[in-house]
Design a protein around this motif. Structure first.
Motif, PDB file in Angstrom:
ATOM      1  N   UNK A 127      44.296  43.038  38.320  1.00 13.99           N
ATOM      2  CA  UNK A 127      42.948  42.555  38.007  1.00 13.99           C
ATOM      3  C   UNK A 127      42.963  41.070  37.658  1.00 13.99           C
ATOM      4  N   UNK A 128      44.005  40.612  36.952  1.00 19.28           N
ATOM      5  CA  UNK A 128      44.126  39.191  36.600  1.00 19.28           C
ATOM      6  C   UNK A 128      44.235  38.344  37.873  1.00 19.28           C
ATOM      7  N   UNK A 129      45.067  38.773  38.813  1.00 18.32           N
ATOM      8  CA  UNK A 129      45.223  38.040  40.074  1.00 18.32           C
ATOM      9  C   UNK A 129      43.911  38.028  40.859  1.00 18.32           C
ATOM     10  N   UNK A 130      43.245  39.182  40.915  1.00 16.01           N
ATOM     11  CA  UNK A 130      41.958  39.266  41.614  1.00 16.01           C
ATOM     12  C   UNK A 130      40.920  38.364  40.949  1.00 16.01           C
ATOM     13  N   UNK A 131      40.914  38.364  39.626  1.00 16.81           N
ATOM     14  CA  UNK A 131      39.968  37.536  38.873  1.00 16.81           C
ATOM     15  C   UNK A 131      40.199  36.051  39.178  1.00 16.81           C
ATOM     16  N   UNK A 132      41.462  35.616  39.148  1.00 11.47           N
ATOM     17  CA  UNK A 132      41.778  34.211  39.403  1.00 11.47           C
ATOM     18  C   UNK A 132      41.394  33.809  40.824  1.00 11.47           C
ATOM     19  N   UNK A 133      41.707  34.661  41.781  1.00 10.19           N
ATOM     20  CA  UNK A 133      41.375  34.374  43.179  1.00 10.19           C
ATOM     21  C   UNK A 133      39.858  34.343  43.381  1.00 10.19           C
ATOM     22  N   UNK A 134      39.169  35.301  42.805  1.00  8.89           N
ATOM     23  CA  UNK A 134      37.715  35.370  42.931  1.00  8.89           C
ATOM     24  C   UNK A 134      37.052  34.176  42.259  1.00  8.89           C
ATOM     25  N   UNK A 135      37.548  33.787  41.089  1.00 10.44           N
ATOM     26  CA  UNK A 135      37.001  32.628  40.372  1.00 10.44           C
ATOM     27  C   UNK A 135      37.177  31.366  41.216  1.00 10.44           C
ATOM     28  N   UNK A 136      38.329  31.221  41.847  1.00 13.61           N
ATOM     29  CA  UNK A 136      38.570  30.071  42.709  1.00 13.61           C
ATOM     30  C   UNK A 136      37.557  30.039  43.855  1.00 13.61           C
TER      31      UNK A 136
END
Length: 194
Positions: free
Chosen positions: A112-121
Motif C-alpha cells: 500500500x505504501x508503494x502504491x500510495x507513493x506511485x499514485x501520489x506522484x
C-alpha cells in the motif's frame, strides 16, 4: 464522497455511533456525509480524536493516494506481531539465533505504501501538467527519458542540482540563464567525490 464517509466505511463505524460519541444528532452527521452541510471546524478535532487521524481528511474529497494512505494506517493499526526466531551457522561454524517480529500485515502495508507513493506522484504530475507553462518542460523531460542515453544522467544531475539550489548559494527566483556554469561543474565535482 467526502473523507468522513470513506473513513467511517473503512474503519467500520456507523454514522449513528460517530454522532453518539460526538453528542450530536445522527441527522447532523448524515447531513455532513451527504454534503448538505459543511462540517463545522469546531467538530474536526473530535473527529480526528475518534479516528486518530489528521483533521484535513474529513471534510475534503479524498484523492486516491489519500485513500491508500488511510488503508495503510488501518492495516498498520490492526497488525499483530509475532516473535520469530531464525537460526543459522555463521562463517566460524557457530550457531547464531536471530529474533525479529513479523506481521502478516507488513507485506500488505508495504504494498500500500508503494502504491500510495506511485499514485501520489501520478496525481502531482497530472496537477502540474495542467499548467500551460509546464507542458513544454514535461514534453522535453519525457523525450529525454525515452532516449535511453546519457541525457538521462545529465537530466538527473540537473534536477538534483536544482533541488539543492540553496546549498550552492543561489535562490529559487534566480533565472536559469544567470546560473554560472562553473557552479554546476562544482556541484558535479562535489557529487563525484561523495
Amino acid at each position: 464522497m467526502i473523507g468522513l464517509e470513506y473513513i467511517c466505511k473503512l474503519f467500520e463505524k456507523q454514522f449513528k455511533d460517530v454522532a453518539e460519541i460526538m453528542r450530536i444528532s445522527p441527522k447532523t452527521v448524515n447531513d455532513w456525509v451527504r454534503e448538505r452541510r459543511v462540517i463545522p471546524k469546531r467538530h474536526l478535532p473530535k473527529l480526528a480524536e475518534i479516528f486518530q487521524l489528521d483533521e484535513f481528511y474529513f471534510q475534503k474529497e479524498l484523492t486516491t493516494s489519500e485513500k491508500l494512505r488511510l488503508q495503510r494506517i488501518k492495516i498498520d493499526r490492526e497488525a499483530e506481531f509475532e516473535k520469530v526466531e531464525i537460526s543459522y551457522i555463521d562463517q566460524q561454524g557457530e550457531e547464531v539465533v536471530e529474533q525479529f517480529y513479523y506481521s502478516e500485515n507488513e507485506m500488505i502495508s508495504n504494498f500500500l505504501r508503494e502504491e500510495e507513493e506511485e499514485t501520489k506522484l501520478i496525481e502531482d504530475i497530472a496537477e502540474m501538467i495542467n499548467e500551460e507553462r509546464n507542458k513544454a518542460i514535461f514534453n522535453m523531460t519525457i523525450k529525454v527519458l525515452k532516449s535511453n542515453n546519457n541525457d538521462i544522467v545529465i537530466l538527473k544531475e540537473i534536477l538534483e542540482y536544482l533541488n539543492d539550489i540553496d546549498k550552492w548559494g543561489l535562490h529559487e527566483g534566480m533565472h536559469i540563464s544567470k546560473i554560472i556554469p562553473e557552479t554546476f561543474d562544482k556541484y558535479r565535482q562535489t557529487k563525484n567525490k561523495g
